[in-house]
Design a protein around this motif. Structure first.
Motif, PDB file in Angstrom:
ATOM      1  N   TYR A   1       7.973  -1.452  -4.572  1.00 24.55           N
ATOM      2  CA  TYR A   1       7.535  -2.804  -4.262  1.00 24.55           C
ATOM      3  C   TYR A   1       6.811  -3.430  -5.467  1.00 24.55           C
ATOM      4  O   TYR A   1       6.827  -2.886  -6.569  1.00 24.55           O
ATOM      5  N   SER A   2       6.188  -4.565  -5.234  1.00 26.34           N
ATOM      6  CA  SER A   2       5.576  -5.307  -6.338  1.00 26.34           C
ATOM      7  C   SER A   2       4.334  -4.593  -6.853  1.00 26.34           C
ATOM      8  O   SER A   2       3.649  -3.884  -6.095  1.00 26.34           O
ATOM      9  N   PRO A   3       3.999  -4.778  -8.136  1.00 22.60           N
ATOM     10  CA  PRO A   3       2.836  -4.080  -8.721  1.00 22.60           C
ATOM     11  C   PRO A   3       1.516  -4.748  -8.357  1.00 22.60           C
ATOM     12  O   PRO A   3       0.862  -5.378  -9.188  1.00 22.60           O
ATOM     13  N   VAL A   4       1.112  -4.609  -7.093  1.00 18.59           N
ATOM     14  CA  VAL A   4      -0.116  -5.254  -6.623  1.00 18.59           C
ATOM     15  C   VAL A   4      -1.266  -4.272  -6.438  1.00 18.59           C
ATOM     16  O   VAL A   4      -2.396  -4.689  -6.175  1.00 18.59           O
ATOM     17  N   LEU A   5      -1.001  -2.993  -6.572  1.00 14.51           N
ATOM     18  CA  LEU A   5      -2.072  -2.002  -6.415  1.00 14.51           C
ATOM     19  C   LEU A   5      -2.943  -1.946  -7.668  1.00 14.51           C
ATOM     20  O   LEU A   5      -2.460  -2.204  -8.777  1.00 14.51           O
ATOM     21  N   PRO A   6      -4.207  -1.582  -7.505  1.00 19.06           N
ATOM     22  CA  PRO A   6      -5.014  -1.278  -8.690  1.00 19.06           C
ATOM     23  C   PRO A   6      -4.511  -0.007  -9.359  1.00 19.06           C
ATOM     24  O   PRO A   6      -3.601   0.660  -8.846  1.00 19.06           O
TER      25      PRO A   6
ATOM     26  N   VAL B   1      -6.455   1.007   1.665  1.00 19.71           N
ATOM     27  CA  VAL B   1      -7.688   1.358   0.962  1.00 19.71           C
ATOM     28  C   VAL B   1      -8.055   0.280  -0.056  1.00 19.71           C
ATOM     29  O   VAL B   1      -9.234  -0.071  -0.219  1.00 19.71           O
ATOM     30  N   ALA B   2      -7.051  -0.273  -0.729  1.00 16.08           N
ATOM     31  CA  ALA B   2      -7.297  -1.294  -1.747  1.00 16.08           C
ATOM     32  C   ALA B   2      -7.712  -2.629  -1.154  1.00 16.08           C
ATOM     33  O   ALA B   2      -8.166  -3.515  -1.880  1.00 16.08           O
ATOM     34  N   GLY B   3      -7.551  -2.787   0.157  1.00 17.00           N
ATOM     35  CA  GLY B   3      -7.974  -4.017   0.801  1.00 17.00           C
ATOM     36  C   GLY B   3      -6.923  -5.106   0.835  1.00 17.00           C
ATOM     37  O   GLY B   3      -7.251  -6.274   1.073  1.00 17.00           O
ATOM     38  N   LEU B   4      -5.643  -4.747   0.621  1.00 19.52           N
ATOM     39  CA  LEU B   4      -4.592  -5.752   0.723  1.00 19.52           C
ATOM     40  C   LEU B   4      -4.462  -6.211   2.171  1.00 19.52           C
ATOM     41  O   LEU B   4      -4.555  -5.408   3.103  1.00 19.52           O
ATOM     42  N   PRO B   5      -4.245  -7.503   2.394  1.00 22.50           N
ATOM     43  CA  PRO B   5      -4.103  -8.007   3.770  1.00 22.50           C
ATOM     44  C   PRO B   5      -2.968  -7.304   4.496  1.00 22.50           C
ATOM     45  O   PRO B   5      -1.907  -7.051   3.910  1.00 22.50           O
ATOM     46  N   GLU B   6      -3.176  -7.022   5.766  1.00 20.58           N
ATOM     47  CA  GLU B   6      -2.166  -6.289   6.525  1.00 20.58           C
ATOM     48  C   GLU B   6      -0.849  -7.043   6.586  1.00 20.58           C
ATOM     49  O   GLU B   6       0.234  -6.437   6.534  1.00 20.58           O
ATOM     50  N   ALA B   7      -0.904  -8.374   6.688  1.00 25.18           N
ATOM     51  CA  ALA B   7       0.319  -9.167   6.780  1.00 25.18           C
ATOM     52  C   ALA B   7       1.146  -9.122   5.509  1.00 25.18           C
ATOM     53  O   ALA B   7       2.339  -9.445   5.526  1.00 25.18           O
TER      54      ALA B   7
ATOM     55  N   THR C   1      -1.547   1.679  20.155  1.00 29.43           N
ATOM     56  CA  THR C   1      -0.674   1.177  19.093  1.00 29.43           C
ATOM     57  C   THR C   1       0.669   1.884  19.037  1.00 29.43           C
ATOM     58  O   THR C   1       1.454   1.616  18.139  1.00 29.43           O
ATOM     59  N   THR C   2       0.932   2.755  19.992  1.00 29.93           N
ATOM     60  CA  THR C   2       2.151   3.564  19.900  1.00 29.93           C
ATOM     61  C   THR C   2       3.399   2.715  19.762  1.00 29.93           C
ATOM     62  O   THR C   2       4.279   2.985  18.968  1.00 29.93           O
ATOM     63  N   ASN C   3       3.502   1.642  20.543  1.00 26.31           N
ATOM     64  CA  ASN C   3       4.753   0.887  20.563  1.00 26.31           C
ATOM     65  C   ASN C   3       4.595  -0.489  19.917  1.00 26.31           C
ATOM     66  O   ASN C   3       5.288  -1.430  20.252  1.00 26.31           O
ATOM     67  N   THR C   4       3.650  -0.630  18.995  1.00 21.74           N
ATOM     68  CA  THR C   4       3.424  -1.941  18.388  1.00 21.74           C
ATOM     69  C   THR C   4       3.745  -1.994  16.916  1.00 21.74           C
ATOM     70  O   THR C   4       3.640  -3.042  16.308  1.00 21.74           O
ATOM     71  N   VAL C   5       4.155  -0.883  16.317  1.00 16.10           N
ATOM     72  CA  VAL C   5       4.508  -0.922  14.903  1.00 16.10           C
ATOM     73  C   VAL C   5       5.900  -1.480  14.770  1.00 16.10           C
ATOM     74  O   VAL C   5       6.880  -0.840  15.114  1.00 16.10           O
ATOM     75  N   GLY C   6       5.998  -2.701  14.296  1.00 19.87           N
ATOM     76  CA  GLY C   6       7.296  -3.338  14.128  1.00 19.87           C
ATOM     77  C   GLY C   6       7.923  -2.967  12.809  1.00 19.87           C
ATOM     78  O   GLY C   6       7.627  -1.948  12.216  1.00 19.87           O
ATOM     79  N   THR C   7       8.789  -3.832  12.333  1.00 21.31           N
ATOM     80  CA  THR C   7       9.528  -3.545  11.117  1.00 21.31           C
ATOM     81  C   THR C   7       9.034  -4.378   9.960  1.00 21.31           C
ATOM     82  O   THR C   7       9.650  -4.407   8.899  1.00 21.31           O
ATOM     83  N   ASN C   8       7.936  -5.100  10.121  1.00 17.64           N
ATOM     84  CA  ASN C   8       7.226  -5.821   9.068  1.00 17.64           C
ATOM     85  C   ASN C   8       8.115  -6.259   7.920  1.00 17.64           C
ATOM     86  O   ASN C   8       8.353  -5.542   6.966  1.00 17.64           O
ATOM     87  N   THR C   9       8.582  -7.493   8.001  1.00 19.15           N
ATOM     88  CA  THR C   9       9.467  -8.007   6.953  1.00 19.15           C
ATOM     89  C   THR C   9       8.704  -8.593   5.779  1.00 19.15           C
ATOM     90  O   THR C   9       9.308  -9.087   4.837  1.00 19.15           O
ATOM     91  N   GLN C  10       7.383  -8.562   5.816  1.00 13.68           N
ATOM     92  CA  GLN C  10       6.604  -9.109   4.690  1.00 13.68           C
ATOM     93  C   GLN C  10       6.979  -8.421   3.392  1.00 13.68           C
ATOM     94  O   GLN C  10       6.969  -9.034   2.327  1.00 13.68           O
ATOM     95  N   GLU C  11       7.283  -7.113   3.486  1.00 12.29           N
ATOM     96  CA  GLU C  11       7.598  -6.372   2.272  1.00 12.29           C
ATOM     97  C   GLU C  11       8.835  -6.910   1.573  1.00 12.29           C
ATOM     98  O   GLU C  11       8.982  -6.788   0.367  1.00 12.29           O
ATOM     99  N   VAL C  12       9.755  -7.528   2.329  1.00 11.45           N
ATOM    100  CA  VAL C  12      10.990  -8.042   1.742  1.00 11.45           C
ATOM    101  C   VAL C  12      10.686  -9.148   0.742  1.00 11.45           C
ATOM    102  O   VAL C  12      11.376  -9.327  -0.246  1.00 11.45           O
ATOM    103  N   ALA C  13       9.632  -9.914   1.034  1.00 13.80           N
ATOM    104  CA  ALA C  13       9.319 -11.064   0.177  1.00 13.80           C
ATOM    105  C   ALA C  13       8.550 -10.682  -1.071  1.00 13.80           C
ATOM    106  O   ALA C  13       8.368 -11.506  -1.950  1.00 13.80           O
ATOM    107  N   ARG C  14       8.103  -9.442  -1.143  1.00 13.78           N
ATOM    108  CA  ARG C  14       7.237  -9.085  -2.266  1.00 13.78           C
ATOM    109  C   ARG C  14       8.038  -8.730  -3.505  1.00 13.78           C
ATOM    110  O   ARG C  14       9.094  -8.153  -3.428  1.00 13.78           O
TER     111      ARG C  14
END
Length: 415
Positions: free
Chosen positions: A30-35, A354-360, A402-415
């Protein structure tokens, strides 16, 4: 956001190496956003193994005592990848020292210890410290796509779920005794690989409500004591002295979930199956299946196909599917996804939190210790069913919710 994150891994065996390699590669997906990620220490009581792993994966040093890692000022994040019975002492010590902790599943070898660890994790979270359990298969694009097919209604109402996880690391009688073969009922094949299938099943089928038909079997009742160190599933040299095997080589059970019913079978003595995880979901409009043997594809069958073409079609995974686009240097269809990659995405998700990136804007978060406790309660219910000759046993609801609430989070596609 902090300027850098210092990482350590406690445990230099097979899974420990997977964590070490994952932290090394986490910044490359993914994108280089980590420290900056600093690879600081590998901890292992067996110095030759720990030193080799530190050198191999580019960590600065080896530590023989986990307490040195807890006390180190240059370490912020620690993966705990040792025998299950050691988890509680190490994890609680690390959390008390302010370290963020990623613990391998299962959370511990007893529910009592797991619940105590979850209490410690909640107290640590109040101080801003993150404690998570991995559940690495939730990073598999194929499993996430199956969840998407269910959520989108494309396979209709879910009728039933079928899965097996066959391994053969214990199929030979000369494999030496180790902690993997000694523990209470349910801590063998069920605790080792069944703990994967149980959270996968809930991810696809909703929370488990009850189990029945539990059955355990120990095929090889004693094993030789090793000469020297046992690492991972290695065989090595053994003595003529034998020790009893106290847990299960094989386990099977049925379950009722929120969405459907299902059956699960696991083994560590399935000769010819080094790592055969297979899942299949059947619905009113079709079905879908995925296997670790061919993890870069999902097979899908839909009733709306022409009659002379009806049957499973093979779908190569690619950027159109969850957790894929941007996640590898070559993120094209058909390139391939392996189990090692799942650890990389797991490490990446943990470091983003841990780095504090927004969950979304992040990969789906790793699961909480409360989820880890629920996973153990699920398996404990199977053990109780087996002890009662296959009786029906209720499973407590997941306190984490939270067992059945983890979706497929498409935010990563835009990064």
């Amino acid at each position: 956001m902090t300027s850098s994150i210092g990482v350590a891994v406690i445990g230099a065996g097979m899974a420990g190496k997977a964590h070490a390699a994952a932290f090394r590669a986490a910044s490359t997906v993914y994108s280089p956003v980590l420290p900056e990620i600093r690879l600081v220490a590998i901890g292992d009581v067996y110095a030759p193994l720990g030193q080799e792993a530190a050198k191999r994966f580019g960590f600065e040093r080896h530590e023989s005592d986990w307490k040195a890692i807890a006390a180190a000022d240059d370490i912020d994040v620690v993966s705990v990848v040792v025998a299950n019975s050691l988890h509680r002492e190490i994890v609680e010590g690390l959390l008390a020292a302010g370290k963020h902790v990623l613990c391998e599943k299962p959370l511990s070898d007893t529910i009592e210890d797991a619940r105590a660890m979850a209490d410690a994790a909640r107290e640590a979270e109040a101080r801003g410290t993150v404690a998570r359990i991995g559940f690495s298969y939730l990073r598999a694009p194929g499993i996430a796509f199956m969840r998407q097919l269910i959520d989108d209604g494309r396979i209709g109402d879910v009728f039933h779920f079928s899965a097996h996880y066959w391994t053969d690391y214990g199929c030979r009688p000369d494999v030496p005794i180790s902690w993997r073969y000694q523990g209470p009922a349910g801590s063998g094949a069920l605790g080792d690989v069944g703990s994967h299938l149980s959270y996968i099943a809930e991810h696809l089928c909703g929370g488990v409500q009850e189990v029945s038909g539990g059955r355990f079997h120990t095929s090889i009742t004693e094993r030789p004591k090793p000469i020297g160190q046992v690492v991972g599933h290695s065989r090595g040299n053994v003595s003529t002295e034998m020790s009893p095997v106290t847990n299960d080589d094989y386990a099977t059970f049925n379950a009722k979930f929120e969405r459907c019913v299902g059956s699960i079978e696991v083994s560590r003595v399935a000769a010819g199956h080094p790592n055969s995880l297979s899942i299949e979901v059947f619905g009113s409009k079709g079905a879908a299946r995925w296997s670790q043997t061919n993890p870069s594809q999902v097979e899908v069958m839909l009733h709306d196909e022409l009659g002379d073409l009806a049957g499973y079609r093979t779908v190569p995974l690619g950027p159109a599917h969850p957790h894929y686009a941007g996640g590898w240097a070559m993120d094209a269809p058909g390139v391939g996804i392996g189990q090692n990659d799942l650890f990389v995405h797991q490490a990446r998700a943990f470091l983003e939190e841990v780095a504090g990136l927004p969950e979304a804007e992040s990969l789906p978060r790793c699961k909480s210790f409360d989820d880890g406790v629920h996973n153990m309660e699920f398996l404990a219910a199977v053990a109780e069913s087996a002890a009662q000759g296959g009786a029906t046993v209720q499973v407590p609801a997941n306190a984490a919710g939270t067992t059945n609430t983890v979706g497929t989070n498409t935010q990563e596609v835009a990064r």
